[in-house]
Design an enzyme around this catalytic site. Sequence first.
Site, mmCIF file in Angstrom:
data_model
loop_
_atom_site.group_PDB
_atom_site.id
_atom_site.type_symbol
_atom_site.label_atom_id
_atom_site.label_comp_id
_atom_site.label_asym_id
_atom_site.label_seq_id
_atom_site.Cartn_x
_atom_site.Cartn_y
_atom_site.Cartn_z
ATOM 1 C CG HIS A 1 -1.977 1.111 1.049
ATOM 2 N ND1 HIS A 1 -2.801 1.142 0.784
ATOM 3 C CD2 HIS A 1 -1.410 2.372 1.909
ATOM 4 C CE1 HIS A 1 -3.255 2.637 1.508
ATOM 5 N NE2 HIS A 1 -2.581 3.415 1.661
ATOM 6 C CD GLU A 2 1.345 3.242 3.326
ATOM 7 O OE1 GLU A 2 1.731 5.454 3.162
ATOM 8 O OE2 GLU A 2 0.158 3.083 4.630
ATOM 9 C CG HIS B 1 -0.112 5.746 -0.775
ATOM 10 N ND1 HIS B 1 -1.021 6.811 -1.316
ATOM 11 C CD2 HIS B 1 -0.426 5.213 0.539
ATOM 12 C CE1 HIS B 1 -1.786 6.047 -1.055
ATOM 13 N NE2 HIS B 1 -1.538 5.357 0.189
#
Length: 494
Positions: A146-147, A150
């Site tokens: 997920h990160e 980003h």
Amino acid sequence: MIPIPVVVCVLGGWCTIYLVDTLLKSSNTLKASYEDWLLTYGLSISPFRMRWQTALFNRQFYSWGRWKPRFLYLWFSIGMVFGIVAMFGSVVLLGKTLMQTLTQMLTEAPKAQNDRMLQVVVPGVNLPVSQLTYFFSATLISGVIHEVGHGVAAIREQVRFNGFGIFIFVVYPGAFVELFTTHLQLISPVQQLRIFCAGVWHNFVLGVASFMVLFLLPAILFPFYYTGVGALVTEVAEDSPANGPRGLFVGDLVTNLQDCPVYNVEDWNSCLGDISEKSQVGYCVSAATLQQLSFPARVYRRLDGTVECCSNNSLTDICFSYSNNLDSQLYACLPARKVIEASKVCRTNMDCQKDFVPSFCVTPSLENQTRLIRVKHPPHIDMLYVGHPMHLQYTVSLSSFVPRQNFLSIDLPVVIETFCKCLISLSGALAVINAVPCFALDGQWILNSFLEATLSSLIVEKQNRELVGFLILLAGSALLAANVALGLWMVTAR
């Protein structure tokens, strides 16, 4: 439930860490050196939370963010569309889940929660302790992916990347990236959307990839394992009714449950479900055999209305019921194995008429929900199980994969399957929850950027747009909080 010693150790460990941290920071002699040590290693400690941040991976992130810019532009643009759709979809999903929960709360005898779209997971309550390793590993990997989404999207949009980190909150692991806020505020709302939606997009892709691995696992493991020949027993719980000298053992291959063929684990579960829902099957016994095996016994009725005609001390005999030609109900206490072995399964006496030999369809007279199940696992003698079918399902672990060689582990396919299923559920849940327009989640920033990109011409005043966003975030936060609170109540208190 989670063992009390584990809870005590977790709480005691965090209290000790926080106490030591407080003492070192308040010490006149050790404070400076301790804070320098924390700063050097990127550590920070707060109540029930420890965080580690580093710049070691910055070069790798910049390498990913500058790789094939046109492809990354298309990739994160697709992710932006997915993130916006997921934001609206998550609200609908949470709304339906809340209605399901409220319906179950108002029902005196609620159904099992397996059919709910979203469930609150509490380790040790509705998540077996044996699967905690899978759970925490999948949680960490889902958070890291997920990160990474980003971070790579931010570098693609020319936002400075400061570092990557991992944290532990109580026992739950997670990850984060630190971006330069000023750069993030200067780019356009559409660019912001690509960054904010990248996390849920990468979680969705991870879930799809895990599903593909799970779907293709028989082909991937084909050189080492074969499938479609039965369900391989990998574990039998100590308190399982299938445990015993004539029960199931690790390495046994189950091929049939009653007259239901078993080719894999799905067949095992399906057969047990059918056996549980349908009435008990009978077995064809000739009149001569019935007269030879039966012996006089006292007949009495149980509290649930069923009939018992055998001694409670008997471990081999079962009370059978059958109808004669006059349609009267008769009962006989018979040795179960002799009756069942080499017998044809039946429902009525008509199923047993063959070669003009008088035969009867004798059915085990058991308590409600209790079944007599014949489990075939050649070359061993058949196991005769008496009890609730679901007890057999919950206490026996099986695999659809049979090793081609004896040195191959029977647990490896199960580990891969379980881990993929955890990744699918947790990564999907992380995508849904983060897409919710709620304070402190990705959905907050997705909503704000979406409103800036779409309503700037309709609502000229920025304060008014922020007010609209605040009201939506308030409603989304209340919806999520209601789902979590009621979900926890359903899991722990119901």
